[in-house]
Design a protein around this motif. Structure first.
Motif, short mmCIF file in Angstrom:
data_model
loop_
_atom_site.label_atom_id
_atom_site.label_comp_id
_atom_site.label_asym_id
_atom_site.label_seq_id
_atom_site.Cartn_x
_atom_site.Cartn_y
_atom_site.Cartn_z
N UNK A 107 0.95 -1.26 0.08
CA UNK A 107 -0.08 -0.04 -0.13
C UNK A 107 1.03 1.23 -0.18
N UNK A 108 1.78 1.32 0.84
CA UNK A 108 2.66 2.75 0.90
C UNK A 108 3.38 2.84 -0.49
N UNK A 109 3.94 1.74 -0.95
CA UNK A 109 4.82 1.91 -2.16
C UNK A 109 3.74 2.42 -3.32
N UNK A 110 2.42 2.13 -3.34
CA UNK A 110 1.46 2.10 -4.33
C UNK A 110 1.10 3.62 -4.07
N UNK A 111 1.25 4.19 -2.75
CA UNK A 111 0.89 5.72 -2.86
C UNK A 111 1.64 6.52 -3.30
N UNK A 112 3.01 6.10 -3.16
CA UNK A 112 4.16 6.85 -3.52
C UNK A 112 4.13 7.00 -5.03
N UNK A 117 3.51 9.64 -10.55
CA UNK A 117 2.84 9.17 -11.92
C UNK A 117 2.29 10.67 -12.56
N UNK A 118 1.68 11.31 -11.73
CA UNK A 118 0.93 12.54 -12.19
C UNK A 118 1.72 13.58 -12.59
N UNK A 122 2.42 15.15 -16.36
CA UNK A 122 2.02 16.45 -16.46
C UNK A 122 3.05 17.30 -17.05
N UNK A 123 4.41 16.97 -16.90
CA UNK A 123 5.56 17.80 -17.25
C UNK A 123 6.46 17.04 -18.29
N UNK A 206 8.83 15.51 -8.04
CA UNK A 206 8.02 14.53 -7.65
C UNK A 206 8.43 14.06 -6.24
N UNK A 207 9.78 14.19 -6.10
CA UNK A 207 10.23 13.52 -4.84
C UNK A 207 10.10 14.83 -3.76
N UNK A 208 9.83 15.84 -4.02
CA UNK A 208 9.31 16.77 -3.10
C UNK A 208 7.84 16.53 -2.46
N UNK A 209 7.03 16.23 -3.59
CA UNK A 209 5.63 15.80 -3.48
C UNK A 209 5.45 14.81 -2.51
#
Length: 236
Positions: A107-112, A117-118, A122-123, A206-209
């Motif tokens: 679950x945790x890895x999936x949330x990351x 991905x978005x 987007x970029x 992405x890392x910051x998010x």
């Protein structure tokens, strides 16, 4: 005599075990991540096909659009959409045969994954962009990043003295040594070409998010990941 229970006909999606439905709060994150990644793989495979059939059209599509209407009317869009749907369906079928325990454990890895991905999608147009605004001062025309040529032998060397200039503030208009050191390292890797810098920036975003979400989750802020469950509060 008691009748034997009827056997249920097996389907594509096995029934939920215990209190872990397939798209519930425990298994749903991993299931959604797998489906999303499968859709991305489907789009990528379609891009490989289009690279041979219509390389010019694909390149124009990847550079981005000024309006959503323009993107939707592109002949490339329905092809990529079809590839994404096929990949998503394949991911859905894959999720159906995976054990619920495996989905809940990841679950945790999936949330990351669902955060990263978005940001990357987007970029994507920025990956093929060039330099703008103060990039000349910071990168392409920054003498602290440029290699130096030996006046006698003509051999080009890495500008190690540039690191001293960055941290001492001798030649920089703004004193941001950590950022400029990162640019110095990148310049040694791919020189004055834009895509490498853009890709690194996207990955840092992405890392910051992910880090912001982890901090909010650790603080127990409700809705740290939109509909995600908050983590345990910090010990007092």
């Amino acid at each position: 005599m008691a009748k034997a229970p009827k056997k249920k006909r097996a389907g594509l999606i096995p029934p939920a075990t215990g209190d872990q439905p397939l798209f519930g709060p425990e298994c749903g994150w991993a299931a959604t991540a797998i489906i999303a990644l499968s859709a991305i793989v489907g789009i990528w495979l379609t891009c490989l096909t289009l690279a041979d059939a219509d390389a010019g059209g694909l390149a124009r599509f990847m550079c981005g659009f000024t309006t959503l209407r323009e993107m939707l009317h592109s002949p490339i869009f329905p092809r990529l959409l079809e590839g994404g749907v096929r990949g998503g369906v394949a991911g859905f079928l894959l999720v159906g045969i995976l054990p619920r325990e495996t989905l809940a454990r990841d679950k945790f890895e999936a949330q990351i994954v669902l955060i990263v991905l978005p940001v990357v999608l987007v970029f994507i147009p920025a990956m093929t962009a060039g330099f703008v605004w103060d990039d000349a001062q910071e990168i392409t025309a920054n003498p602290s990043l440029q290699p130096v040529r030996d006046m006698i032998t003509g051999v080009v060397h890495t500008n190690w003295h540039g690191l001293w200039e960055i941290w001492s503030g001798e030649k920089s208009a703004d004193y941001f040594p950590l950022k400029t050191t990162m640019l110095w390292i990148e310049f040694q890797l791919w020189g004055p070409t834009g895509p490498g810098y853009h890709i690194v920036n996207i990955l840092l975003h992405a890392l910051d998010s992910v880090l912001v979400w982890i901090v909010l989750r650790r603080l127990g802020i409700p809705g740290a990941w939109l509909a995600g469950r908050p983590g345990p509060p910090l010990p007092r």
